[in-house]
Structure formats: C-alpha cells, structure tokens
Design a protein around this motif. Structure first.
Motif, short mmCIF file in Angstrom:
data_model
loop_
_atom_site.label_atom_id
_atom_site.label_comp_id
_atom_site.label_asym_id
_atom_site.label_seq_id
_atom_site.Cartn_x
_atom_site.Cartn_y
_atom_site.Cartn_z
N GLU A 169 0.86 -1.18 0.00
CA GLU A 169 0.00 0.00 0.00
C GLU A 169 0.90 1.23 0.00
O GLU A 169 1.81 1.33 0.82
CB GLU A 169 -0.88 0.01 1.25
CG GLU A 169 -1.85 -1.14 1.33
CD GLU A 169 -2.61 -1.19 2.66
OE1 GLU A 169 -2.28 -0.41 3.58
OE2 GLU A 169 -3.51 -2.04 2.78
N LEU A 170 0.63 2.16 -0.91
CA LEU A 170 1.41 3.39 -0.98
C LEU A 170 1.03 4.27 0.19
O LEU A 170 -0.14 4.58 0.41
CB LEU A 170 1.13 4.11 -2.31
CG LEU A 170 1.90 5.40 -2.53
CD1 LEU A 170 3.40 5.13 -2.65
CD2 LEU A 170 1.38 6.10 -3.79
N VAL A 171 2.03 4.69 0.96
CA VAL A 171 1.83 5.57 2.10
C VAL A 171 2.04 7.02 1.68
O VAL A 171 1.28 7.91 2.02
CB VAL A 171 2.78 5.20 3.26
CG1 VAL A 171 2.67 6.19 4.41
CG2 VAL A 171 2.52 3.78 3.73
N GLU A 172 3.12 7.25 0.93
CA GLU A 172 3.39 8.58 0.42
C GLU A 172 4.35 8.49 -0.75
O GLU A 172 5.08 7.50 -0.90
CB GLU A 172 3.97 9.50 1.50
CG GLU A 172 5.35 9.10 1.99
CD GLU A 172 5.91 10.06 3.03
OE1 GLU A 172 5.61 11.26 2.97
OE2 GLU A 172 6.64 9.58 3.90
N SER A 173 4.32 9.52 -1.58
CA SER A 173 5.23 9.60 -2.71
C SER A 173 5.53 11.06 -2.97
O SER A 173 4.62 11.90 -2.92
CB SER A 173 4.61 8.95 -3.95
OG SER A 173 5.54 8.93 -5.01
N GLN A 174 6.79 11.35 -3.22
CA GLN A 174 7.22 12.74 -3.44
C GLN A 174 8.21 12.78 -4.58
O GLN A 174 9.23 12.10 -4.53
CB GLN A 174 7.87 13.29 -2.15
CG GLN A 174 8.46 14.66 -2.29
CD GLN A 174 7.41 15.75 -2.43
OE1 GLN A 174 6.47 15.79 -1.66
NE2 GLN A 174 7.57 16.61 -3.41
N ALA A 175 7.89 13.57 -5.61
CA ALA A 175 8.83 13.80 -6.70
C ALA A 175 9.71 14.98 -6.32
O ALA A 175 9.24 15.96 -5.72
CB ALA A 175 8.07 14.09 -7.99
N HIS A 176 10.99 14.90 -6.66
CA HIS A 176 11.95 15.94 -6.31
C HIS A 176 12.49 16.61 -7.56
O HIS A 176 12.53 16.00 -8.64
CB HIS A 176 13.08 15.34 -5.48
CG HIS A 176 12.58 14.64 -4.26
ND1 HIS A 176 12.19 15.28 -3.11
CD2 HIS A 176 12.38 13.31 -4.03
CE1 HIS A 176 11.78 14.40 -2.22
NE2 HIS A 176 11.88 13.19 -2.75
N ALA A 177 12.93 17.85 -7.41
CA ALA A 177 13.36 18.66 -8.55
C ALA A 177 14.47 17.99 -9.36
O ALA A 177 14.53 18.12 -10.57
CB ALA A 177 13.81 20.04 -8.07
N GLY A 178 15.35 17.27 -8.71
CA GLY A 178 16.46 16.61 -9.41
C GLY A 178 16.03 15.39 -10.22
O GLY A 178 16.86 14.79 -10.89
N GLY A 179 14.76 15.00 -10.13
CA GLY A 179 14.26 13.88 -10.91
C GLY A 179 14.06 12.60 -10.13
O GLY A 179 13.46 11.65 -10.64
N HIS A 180 14.56 12.53 -8.89
CA HIS A 180 14.31 11.29 -8.16
C HIS A 180 12.97 11.37 -7.44
O HIS A 180 12.41 12.45 -7.26
CB HIS A 180 15.48 10.93 -7.24
CG HIS A 180 15.47 11.58 -5.90
ND1 HIS A 180 15.94 12.84 -5.66
CD2 HIS A 180 15.06 11.10 -4.70
CE1 HIS A 180 15.82 13.14 -4.38
NE2 HIS A 180 15.28 12.10 -3.78
N VAL A 181 12.44 10.20 -7.09
CA VAL A 181 11.14 10.09 -6.43
C VAL A 181 11.32 9.25 -5.18
O VAL A 181 11.97 8.21 -5.20
CB VAL A 181 10.11 9.40 -7.36
CG1 VAL A 181 8.78 9.21 -6.65
CG2 VAL A 181 9.92 10.21 -8.64
N THR A 182 10.77 9.74 -4.07
CA THR A 182 10.77 8.97 -2.83
C THR A 182 9.37 8.44 -2.61
O THR A 182 8.40 9.21 -2.61
CB THR A 182 11.20 9.85 -1.64
OG1 THR A 182 12.48 10.41 -1.89
CG2 THR A 182 11.23 9.03 -0.35
N SER A 183 9.25 7.12 -2.46
CA SER A 183 7.96 6.49 -2.23
C SER A 183 8.07 5.57 -1.02
O SER A 183 9.06 4.86 -0.87
CB SER A 183 7.54 5.66 -3.45
OG SER A 183 7.46 6.47 -4.60
#
Length: 195
Positions: A169-183
């Motif tokens: 289950e996805l709890v959170e996801s954040q796209a960052h300016a440098g192109g990486h994504v934290t999920s």
C-alpha cells in the motif's frame, strides 16, 4: 515497538546494484539528501540504524568523516546508535570515538530481538542480504524507495528473486526537482478468504 523501515536507492527499473555490483548510478548522497526533506522527518522517528557488513563499510568510509558534516542527515546518522549484522567482523568502529554494536547469528532473529530493546523505529539502509531476509520473513513494516532517474537494464534487484508476490500500500510519494522520487509503502493487509 517501533516500525522496521527498509530504505533502498534504486534505478527506475528497480535495481539496487548495476550488473557489475556497483552503485555508481546513484546520484551523490548529498544531492539525494539535500533534495529530500522527508529524510530528516523520517529520521526523527528512528531509534537506531541497522546495517549489513558491506553497507556498514560504505557508510563508515563516509558518514563519520569531516566531508559528510555539511550534509543535513549527517548529524542524525552519526548520533543514532548503530548495529551491524555480521558473522565475520571483529569490531565495527564508527569514526574515531564511536563504534557500532555487532549482531551475531541469524540476521532476522537478531533484528527481532533488537526491536524489543530500542525505542523508536529501526532503519535498514541498503544491506541487500539482510533486507532480503527481512522481506522474506515479513518483518518489514515500511519499504522506502528512493528511485533515481536512470535505467540500468540489468543488475541486482532490491528484492530477492524468490520473494514471490507481496502486495503493498502506498503511504506517500514525493517527486523531487532533481528527478528522483521517494515512495514509501507498507505491506498490504491480507484479505480474508470470505472477502
């Protein structure tokens, strides 16, 4: 008892190492950490860091050095208690004035026992062999993936090949300016047979 968090830096196609076993595809740790304020928020709940032998060697070569001091996460990483799962290390120094505690024997059992001793969450970074065992055993409460924008085409997945299907289950996801994504994901609750 706190959560057991496993965090991996992975390529967009899901590899934690390239085909030669390297991690050169990572953007610099500084770029990832500076662009991810959620990293500091997550670390605020962590009571200890757990590493496998190989990741411990990589961490101790960088984090307790003066070069790391400018990074926002260096303070928490250096201040938190550290544990290393290893049957071969005789000691686990951390810089000039500190050391990690060695955990012997079965990694899953050692981490289970550690969870009863530590206040707060435990985080396992990298440490693919240990992470594999913890995933197989169903011990991971939160899987945090930091996906960098690169395709490798081949390499070492961040999960063991024999894991089988595990719903998340996805709890959170954040796209960052440098192109990486934290999920961040948690294991999905199992549906009952009558549902």
């Amino acid at each position: 008892m706190g959560k057991l968090i496993v965090e991996q830096i992975v390529s967009a196609d899901g590899y934690a190492q390239d085909a030669q076993g390297g991690i050169g595809f990572f953007t610099s740790a500084r770029e990832l950490n500076d662009a991810d304020p959620g990293q500091l928020r997550m670390l605020a709940s962590v009571g200890a860091i757990v590493l496998g032998r190989v990741t411990y060697a990589m961490f101790t070569d960088y984090w307790p050095t003066p070069a790391a001091k400018a990074e926002p996460v260096a303070g928490p990483i250096n201040a938190l208690p550290k544990f290393v799962v290893s049957s071969t290390l005789r000691a686990a120094p951390w810089g000039a004035d500190d050391a990690a505690e060695l955990l012997r024997g079965d990694g899953v059992a050692a981490v289970r026992a550690l969870r009863t001793r530590i206040t707060g969450d435990l985080i396992v970074w990298g440490s693919l062999t240990l992470s594999d065992a913890l995933l197989r055993a169903g011990e991971v409460d939160l899987l945090r993936l930091r996906t960098v924008p690169v395709l490798l085409g081949a390499g070492r997945s961040f999960t063991p090949a024999d894991l089988g299907e595990r719903r998340l289950e996805l709890v959170e996801s954040q796209a960052h300016a440098g192109g990486h994504v934290t999920s961040a994901y948690r294991p999905a609750r199992q549906q009952s047979a009558s549902a």
